[in-house]
Enzyme design. Sequence first.
Site, PDB file in Angstrom:
ATOM      1  N   HIS A  77      -5.572  -2.366  -4.117  1.00  0.00           N
ATOM      2  CA  HIS A  77      -4.780  -3.051  -3.088  1.00  0.00           C
ATOM      3  C   HIS A  77      -3.345  -2.545  -3.125  1.00  0.00           C
ATOM      4  O   HIS A  77      -2.704  -2.573  -4.166  1.00  0.00           O
ATOM      5  CB  HIS A  77      -4.811  -4.563  -3.349  1.00  0.00           C
ATOM      6  CG  HIS A  77      -4.178  -5.366  -2.267  1.00  0.00           C
ATOM      7  ND1 HIS A  77      -4.884  -5.772  -1.161  1.00  0.00           N
ATOM      8  CD2 HIS A  77      -2.911  -5.821  -2.109  1.00  0.00           C
ATOM      9  CE1 HIS A  77      -4.078  -6.472  -0.359  1.00  0.00           C
ATOM     10  NE2 HIS A  77      -2.873  -6.495  -0.922  1.00  0.00           N
ATOM     11  N   SER A  78      -2.853  -2.101  -1.988  1.00  0.00           N
ATOM     12  CA  SER A  78      -1.460  -1.670  -1.889  1.00  0.00           C
ATOM     13  C   SER A  78      -0.576  -2.856  -1.557  1.00  0.00           C
ATOM     14  O   SER A  78      -0.897  -3.665  -0.680  1.00  0.00           O
ATOM     15  CB  SER A  78      -1.321  -0.591  -0.816  1.00  0.00           C
ATOM     16  OG  SER A  78      -2.037   0.559  -1.182  1.00  0.00           O
ATOM     17  N   ASP A 102      -0.108   7.063   7.199  1.00  0.00           N
ATOM     18  CA  ASP A 102      -0.411   6.465   5.898  1.00  0.00           C
ATOM     19  C   ASP A 102       0.011   7.448   4.813  1.00  0.00           C
ATOM     20  O   ASP A 102      -0.552   8.528   4.701  1.00  0.00           O
ATOM     21  CB  ASP A 102      -1.909   6.159   5.797  1.00  0.00           C
ATOM     22  CG  ASP A 102      -2.272   5.318   4.601  1.00  0.00           C
ATOM     23  OD1 ASP A 102      -1.483   5.244   3.635  1.00  0.00           O
ATOM     24  OD2 ASP A 102      -3.366   4.721   4.620  1.00  0.00           O
ATOM     25  N   ARG A 107       0.113   6.697   1.489  1.00  0.00           N
ATOM     26  CA  ARG A 107      -0.293   6.215   0.170  1.00  0.00           C
ATOM     27  C   ARG A 107      -1.028   7.294  -0.627  1.00  0.00           C
ATOM     28  O   ARG A 107      -1.661   8.181  -0.072  1.00  0.00           O
ATOM     29  CB  ARG A 107      -1.200   4.992   0.307  1.00  0.00           C
ATOM     30  CG  ARG A 107      -0.470   3.787   0.851  1.00  0.00           C
ATOM     31  CD  ARG A 107      -1.386   2.630   1.074  1.00  0.00           C
ATOM     32  NE  ARG A 107      -2.285   2.888   2.197  1.00  0.00           N
ATOM     33  CZ  ARG A 107      -3.162   2.024   2.663  1.00  0.00           C
ATOM     34  NH1 ARG A 107      -3.285   0.837   2.101  1.00  0.00           N
ATOM     35  NH2 ARG A 107      -3.926   2.326   3.688  1.00  0.00           N
TER      36      ARG A 107
END
Length: 187
Positions: free
Chosen positions: A47-48, A121, A123
């Site tokens: 989970h970010s 994104d 991440r």
Amino acid sequence: MNLEISNIATLPTQYGTFNIQSFKEGHKEHLAIFTGTPKDNLLVRIHSECLTGDALGSLKCDCGPQLQFALKKIAKEDGMVIYLRQEGRNIGLLNKVNAYALQDQGLNTIEANHQLGFEADQRSYDVADEILHYYGISSIQLITNNPKKMDALKHIAITKRVPILIDSNEYNEEYLKVKKDEMGHLI
């Protein structure tokens, strides 16, 4: 990757009692929140961080409900949440709020990030690989709707994808549509 690792502590929550351990990577500090003994084929949510959704209950996204779903699930079954400090798909809180302001003007989540000079994104999940390796885990059941997250884990076999079904609301309906249609999320 050089990680500084904390001791394990107990974390009683509204969902149940967990073990918690911190992993410091440079200036970012990530968490492993788990029940039972970490082992292969463990139920895992990567989970970010989403301060607005996780802590403030924002209705603009589905992050808070996804985290709650995972914590409830691992409280009942052995599992782990790896909480990665990469706010706003890793653009930071200040830029995330600026992206929110652009969304208020009609841009979608991807367009807002692009307007600010970021990818849709940004991440990375390399540290999640390292955390799972630290516990000796080589395979997991991944709680996710994001196929790119499954592809990003380079050293971990994913034996099963566990979907998260979250109801939309008037504030996140378009956001979820963009995640599905433009980012390939399985929702």
